[in-house]
Structures are given as C-alpha cells and as structure tokens.
Design a protein around this motif. Structure first.
Motif, PDB file in Angstrom:
ATOM      1  N   GLY A 120     145.961   8.417  90.379  1.00 38.31           N
ATOM      2  CA  GLY A 120     146.801   8.389  91.565  1.00 38.31           C
ATOM      3  C   GLY A 120     148.104   9.134  91.349  1.00 38.31           C
ATOM      4  N   ALA A 121     148.704   8.967  90.163  1.00 36.25           N
ATOM      5  CA  ALA A 121     149.957   9.659  89.871  1.00 36.25           C
ATOM      6  C   ALA A 121     149.760  11.165  89.865  1.00 36.25           C
ATOM      7  CB  ALA A 121     150.502   9.194  88.520  1.00 36.25           C
ATOM      8  N   ILE A 122     148.659  11.624  89.281  1.00 37.13           N
ATOM      9  CA  ILE A 122     148.382  13.063  89.235  1.00 37.13           C
ATOM     10  C   ILE A 122     148.169  13.615  90.645  1.00 37.13           C
ATOM     11  CG2 ILE A 122     146.710  14.791  88.474  1.00 37.13           C
ATOM     12  CD1 ILE A 122     146.270  13.084  85.972  1.00 37.13           C
ATOM     13  N   ALA A 123     147.384  12.896  91.457  1.00 34.39           N
ATOM     14  CA  ALA A 123     147.108  13.362  92.818  1.00 34.39           C
ATOM     15  C   ALA A 123     148.386  13.436  93.648  1.00 34.39           C
ATOM     16  CB  ALA A 123     146.090  12.440  93.487  1.00 34.39           C
ATOM     17  N   ALA A 124     149.264  12.429  93.525  1.00 36.52           N
ATOM     18  CA  ALA A 124     150.497  12.413  94.313  1.00 36.52           C
ATOM     19  C   ALA A 124     151.438  13.533  93.898  1.00 36.52           C
ATOM     20  CB  ALA A 124     151.192  11.061  94.167  1.00 36.52           C
TER      21      ALA A 124
ATOM     22  N   LEU B 138     147.686  19.040 100.960  1.00 38.80           N
ATOM     23  CA  LEU B 138     147.311  18.027 101.957  1.00 38.80           C
ATOM     24  C   LEU B 138     146.072  17.249 101.510  1.00 38.80           C
ATOM     25  CD1 LEU B 138     147.887  20.094 105.230  1.00 38.80           C
ATOM     26  CD2 LEU B 138     149.301  18.224 104.344  1.00 38.80           C
ATOM     27  N   ALA B 139     145.099  17.954 100.896  1.00 36.21           N
ATOM     28  CA  ALA B 139     143.887  17.284 100.419  1.00 36.21           C
ATOM     29  C   ALA B 139     144.208  16.290  99.309  1.00 36.21           C
ATOM     30  CB  ALA B 139     142.878  18.321  99.931  1.00 36.21           C
TER      31      ALA B 139
ATOM     32  N   PHE C 224     145.102  10.781  97.349  1.00 31.93           N
ATOM     33  CA  PHE C 224     145.981   9.762  96.783  1.00 31.93           C
ATOM     34  C   PHE C 224     145.975   8.494  97.634  1.00 31.93           C
ATOM     35  CE2 PHE C 224     150.286   7.887  97.059  1.00 31.93           C
ATOM     36  CZ  PHE C 224     150.363   7.336  95.791  1.00 31.93           C
ATOM     37  N   ILE C 225     146.055   8.649  98.953  1.00 26.67           N
ATOM     38  CA  ILE C 225     146.071   7.475  99.832  1.00 26.67           C
ATOM     39  C   ILE C 225     144.758   6.711  99.731  1.00 26.67           C
ATOM     40  CG2 ILE C 225     146.188   6.744 102.249  1.00 26.67           C
ATOM     41  CD1 ILE C 225     148.092   9.099 102.727  1.00 26.67           C
ATOM     42  N   VAL C 226     143.638   7.441  99.675  1.00 26.45           N
ATOM     43  CA  VAL C 226     142.333   6.786  99.523  1.00 26.45           C
ATOM     44  C   VAL C 226     142.267   6.032  98.207  1.00 26.45           C
ATOM     45  CG1 VAL C 226     139.855   7.193  99.266  1.00 26.45           C
ATOM     46  CG2 VAL C 226     141.145   8.430 101.011  1.00 26.45           C
ATOM     47  N   LEU C 227     142.751   6.650  97.133  1.00 25.06           N
ATOM     48  CA  LEU C 227     142.732   5.997  95.821  1.00 25.06           C
ATOM     49  C   LEU C 227     143.576   4.729  95.819  1.00 25.06           C
ATOM     50  CD1 LEU C 227     143.092   9.105  93.450  1.00 25.06           C
ATOM     51  CD2 LEU C 227     141.073   7.648  93.722  1.00 25.06           C
ATOM     52  N   GLN C 228     144.696   4.754  96.525  1.00 23.55           N
ATOM     53  CA  GLN C 228     145.561   3.575  96.547  1.00 23.55           C
ATOM     54  C   GLN C 228     144.904   2.409  97.271  1.00 23.55           C
ATOM     55  OE1 GLN C 228     148.507   3.839  94.524  1.00 23.55           O
ATOM     56  NE2 GLN C 228     147.015   5.459  94.194  1.00 23.55           N
TER      57      GLN C 228
ATOM     58  N   LEU D 190     151.133   2.779  94.882  1.00 27.08           N
ATOM     59  CA  LEU D 190     151.691   2.582  96.216  1.00 27.08           C
ATOM     60  C   LEU D 190     150.912   1.468  96.906  1.00 27.08           C
ATOM     61  CD1 LEU D 190     153.538   3.468  98.545  1.00 27.08           C
ATOM     62  CD2 LEU D 190     151.822   5.162  99.160  1.00 27.08           C
ATOM     63  N   PRO D 191     151.346   0.207  96.769  1.00 25.53           N
ATOM     64  CA  PRO D 191     150.636  -0.898  97.431  1.00 25.53           C
ATOM     65  C   PRO D 191     150.705  -0.741  98.945  1.00 25.53           C
ATOM     66  CG  PRO D 191     152.159  -1.717  95.751  1.00 25.53           C
ATOM     67  CD  PRO D 191     152.486  -0.264  95.971  1.00 25.53           C
ATOM     68  N   LEU D 192     149.563  -0.514  99.555  1.00 25.64           N
ATOM     69  CA  LEU D 192     149.554  -0.241 100.999  1.00 25.64           C
ATOM     70  C   LEU D 192     149.976  -1.446 101.820  1.00 25.64           C
ATOM     71  CD1 LEU D 192     146.313   1.944 101.302  1.00 25.64           C
ATOM     72  CD2 LEU D 192     148.694   2.668 100.989  1.00 25.64           C
ATOM     73  N   HIS D 193     149.897  -2.654 101.207  1.00 22.90           N
ATOM     74  CA  HIS D 193     150.302  -3.842 101.978  1.00 22.90           C
ATOM     75  C   HIS D 193     151.811  -3.831 102.257  1.00 22.90           C
ATOM     76  CE1 HIS D 193     152.302  -5.956  98.637  1.00 22.90           C
ATOM     77  NE2 HIS D 193     151.318  -5.528  97.857  1.00 22.90           N
ATOM     78  N   LEU D 194     152.579  -3.013 101.535  1.00 23.82           N
ATOM     79  CA  LEU D 194     154.009  -2.916 101.818  1.00 23.82           C
ATOM     80  C   LEU D 194     154.270  -2.368 103.210  1.00 23.82           C
ATOM     81  CD1 LEU D 194     155.336  -1.441  98.436  1.00 23.82           C
ATOM     82  CD2 LEU D 194     155.621  -3.776  99.265  1.00 23.82           C
TER      83      LEU D 194
END
Length: 481
Positions: free
Chosen positions: A224-228, A260-261, A266-270, A278-282
């Motif tokens: 996730g860190a690499i993708a972001a 953009l890809a 990254f969002i999918v991985l999170q 990046l906790p999406l529940h935030l």
C-alpha cells in the motif's frame, strides 16, 4: 503472513522503547507546556520548509541552473516525499514507538537540511529535499499522536490541536517571510541551514520531555505504501511535464494514467488490508470526511498560490526577497491569531459556520489577487487580499484538525494524523503542479504578456479550487455544543 506486510518484531521487555539499553529509561516528567512547545516548534519547522524556498527560487534557478518548469521540483520533491510517506510513518510510529520515530525523523530532517545547504548542483539539492521529506514523514504523524496522548482533557486537547493547526497554516506564510529575510541578508543556502540549530535542540529535548504513548499491534502495509507514494509521484510528474512540454507527449499522458491507476489500486488495497495505512472507516463520519476533503483541496488553492504570488512580487513588481517575504506578514499574523480564537469559537458555533465563512473569505482573497496588475501598489491593492486570505485560512483550516482528531480512537491516532497531513501535502504538490501547467499554457497563448498572464491564470484557477472548499463546507452537519 500476506504478501507486502511485515510482522511486528518481538521485542524484549527491556526494549519496550527502542534505543534503550538493558536498564529501562525513567519516564519523562509531566511537562505538558514544554512538550507542546517542542511539538509546535518541530511542526513549524516542517511546515516552514514547504514554502521557505519560494522566495529564494529565482536565485536558486540562477545558481544551480534550473529551468523555469523544473523549478517546481524544489518544492514538490519535499512535499511529495513528505505526503507520500506520511501514512507509512504513522504505522511505523505504532510499530516502533512514536517518540522514537519523531526524534529520528527530526534528526534525518536536520542532517538533510545541512546537506542541502551545501548543494552545488540541482540533483544534489533535490536529493536533499527528498531526504528532508522522508524525515518529515517520520516525525509528522508522530507529532500529532504525541499531542493527542499528552492532552487528554477535552478542552486542553482542543486548545492544543487548534494551536497545532494554526502553526501548520501560519508556517506556510512564515516560511515566505523567513525565506525573504535569509535570502536577502545572507544567501538562499541559509533557508536550509536555519533548520539545523532548531532540529538539534528538538532532537535532544524530545526524549526527555515527550511521553511515549502506548503501542498498538500492527503490520506494515508495504504494498500500500509503494502504491500510494508512486501513484502521487507519477501523477505530479506528468502534470509538471505537461507544463514544459504540453499534453501531446507520452511522457505526459502515461505518468498521469499510471498515477491514477496506482492511487485506485491503493484504495482497493486499503479496503482489503487487515492493518491498512489508510483506515477507510475514518471517512464514515461525515464531518471528518468533509474535513479531510478540505484539507486536500484547501492547500491546493491557498498554498499552491504562494508559488505564483512570490514570483509575481519579485518578477513583475520587482520586490526584493525580504520585501516579498514581509508582504505576507499580515496573512501570517491573522492565521495564527485566528488559531488562538478557534478554541473559543468552535464550541459556540460548531465547524460548519466557521469553515463556510473561512472558505468564502479564502475565495474572495484569491479573487482579489487576480485583479493586480503590473503597477499595483501594495496599499491597498495587495494588502486587502492578504488580510482577507489570512482571516479565511485561519477560520477555514484551524477547526478541521480538531474535527478530525477530537473523537478518534487512540489506536487510530497515528493513522488519522498521517492521513490529514498526507492530504495536505499531496494537495500542495498537486496544486502547484496543476497551477504550473495552467500558467505555462496561458504564457504560450499570450506571449506578449506571458509573465502577467500566467500569474493571473494560475491565481484564477486557485480561486476556483477554493470555491470547491465552500461547497464541501456546506456538507458539515450541525453538532451539539
């Protein structure tokens, strides 16, 4: 163990705080005032470095042979690395100890500042700026988490967070003033050297007076860190390349598409990760989601415009570096003043009226800058937009940090703070890249008045970005006092 994650190492009891020897170090004395001063000083240093180079850019361009379009990388190399690694920095703080990471982040930032001051080439300076960004990414989210754990009383926490937010916003304008003074009095190299004494003092005092918050079991989401990081970096590279080479080239379109890809990946991985960066529940809380959105769009508008205002003042109005810096003094003063008033205003009015009023003032201030010309006098032509923009930034952004951090769970403090700063720094990077692209296109379309036309086009776009923050502010829901 899933791919792209690292298990938390098992530490012996004596090493509960990394860096200790076999005998555990006694816990620091409770000195919340001094702890706040250390954290605010470090935050100011990190924020100042996002803009302290602005006023020095014309001299850096000449001294190190930058091109006009590549000059933006002096700013973006720092903000991109800072923003891209912040989420990882938050998780590393949970894993290895926030005080430890905060201290070592400040040390790296200080050493990189010293190295950058001795740069003899563009590549050397950019490498130092990247290293500064890595250090800032380690210290930044830990600073917010340390602040959150130091002040547990709700009223004290609101005051501390408001001061932190005010220091963050005012730091951008203070950087312009400081950069002008140092560039004029000494040279552009001192805008980097000035970090060294403050960084050394902070690195010595932090282990003595900052309490170590409890750690939380977690893993490192490396993929996730690499993708972001690569996603945002690729996107900004494509936009800056468009500024100098146009939109019809592969090296413009391909990096933007890849960026953009990767951000989408990254969002999918999170969403699938057990311990996401990046906790999406935030984002499930509507007010917190709105605050995050404005922490992204607002800096793209307000702070991205500084890049062009400083060049306008020096290149069009022929201000000296020090006069350019002090032109921003009313703005910096009002941003910090408003941060002191927010703890009183926020419980009474709630975030919605304050952020709406602040974002509207931000739009008005930026719109005022678009009306300046080749012979505009500072009073009143430039003074009143500075005042209005300072009031707007103080009202629009200071409540956001309180909204984001006030009710966050302790185990999410590092991630919540890292997310906020990531959005802020990414907004600054993307804002500069987009505005540079717009300015370059305008300059090519109006060659006879290229300099003034490009400035007006960029500042008009910044005002449009600011208008988006007004729309976001309307989505805040009312809260009880």
């Amino acid at each position: 163990m899933s791919e792209g994650t690292l298990q938390k190492p098992v530490l012996p009891v004596a090493a509960a705080d990394p860096g200790h020897d076999a005998r555990p170090r006694p816990e620091p004395r409770s000195r919340p005032g001094l702890a706040l001063a250390i954290i605010l000083t470090c935050q100011l240093m990190l924020m100042v470095d996002a803009t302290v180079m602005n006023v020095a850019l014309p001299r850096i361009e000449t001294g190190l042979h930058f091109s006009q379009s590549s000059l933006a990388w002096v700013l973006d190399a720092y903000t991109l690395t800072f923003g891209g690694l912040l989420l990882l920095g938050g998780r590393l703080g949970d894993l290895y100890g926030r005080r430890k990471l905060f201290t070592w982040g400040i040390v790296l930032f200080t050493v990189a500042s010293l190295a950058g001051g001795f740069a003899t080439s563009a590549a050397w300076l950019l490498a130092a700026r990247v290293a500064q960004g890595v250090g800032a990414a380690a210290a930044g989210p830990s600073a917010i988490a340390l602040l959150n754990s130091t002040f547990t009383d709700p009223k004290a926490r609101v005051r501390a967070l408001s001061l932190f937010a005010g220091m963050s916003s005012a730091g951008f304008a203070i950087g312009l003033i400081l950069g002008g003074v140092l560039t004029e009095a000494a040279s552009w190299r001192w805008v980097l050297f000035i970090n060294v004494p403050f960084g050394l003092v902070a690195a010595v005092l932090a282990p003595r007076f900052l309490k170590q918050p409890p750690r939380h079991e977690t893993k490192l989401d490396v993929s996730g860190a690499i993708a972001a990081t690569l996603g945002v970096g690729s996107l900004v590279y494509g936009l800056i390349h468009a500024a100098s080479n146009g939109w019809g080239q592969t090296l413009t379109v391909a990096p933007i598409a890849v960026g953009l890809a990767l951000i989408g990946t990254f969002i999918v991985l999170q969403g699938a990760a057990q311990h996401p960066l990046l906790p999406l529940h935030l984002f499930r809380d509507r007010n917190r989601a709105a605050a995050y959105a404005n922490y992204f769009v607002g800096p793209a508008a307000g702070f991205g415009s500084f890049f062009f205002l400083t060049q306008y003042l020096q290149d069009v109005l022929h201000y000296s570096p020090v006069r350019t810096g002090f032109a921003f003094l009313p703005m910096a003063t009002l941003v910090f003043t408003m941060s002191r008033l927010i703890p009183r205003l926020l419980p009474r009015f709630g975030p919605k009226p304050l952020t709406i009023a602040g974002t509207v003032l931000l739009v008005v201030g930026l719109a005022g800058f678009t009306r300046v010309g080749e012979h505009t006098a500072y009073f009143p032509g430039l003074f009143w937009p500075m005042v209005v923009m300072g009031l707007g930034m103080g009202m629009a952004f200071s409540p956001l940090m309180v909204v984001i951090m006030h009710s966050v769970r302790p185990e999410d403090a590092g991630a919540a703070g890292g997310t906020m700063q990531t959005l802020q720094q990414t907004g600054v990077s993307l804002g500069i890249a987009i505005l540079v692209t717009i300015a370059s296109n305008s300059a090519r379309s109006h060659p006879a008045t290229a300099l003034l036309s490009s400035e007006h086009a960029a500042l008009t776009a910044a005002a449009v970005f600011a208008a988006l923050t007004v729309l976001v502010s309307l989505t805040f829901k009312k809260v009880e006092r």
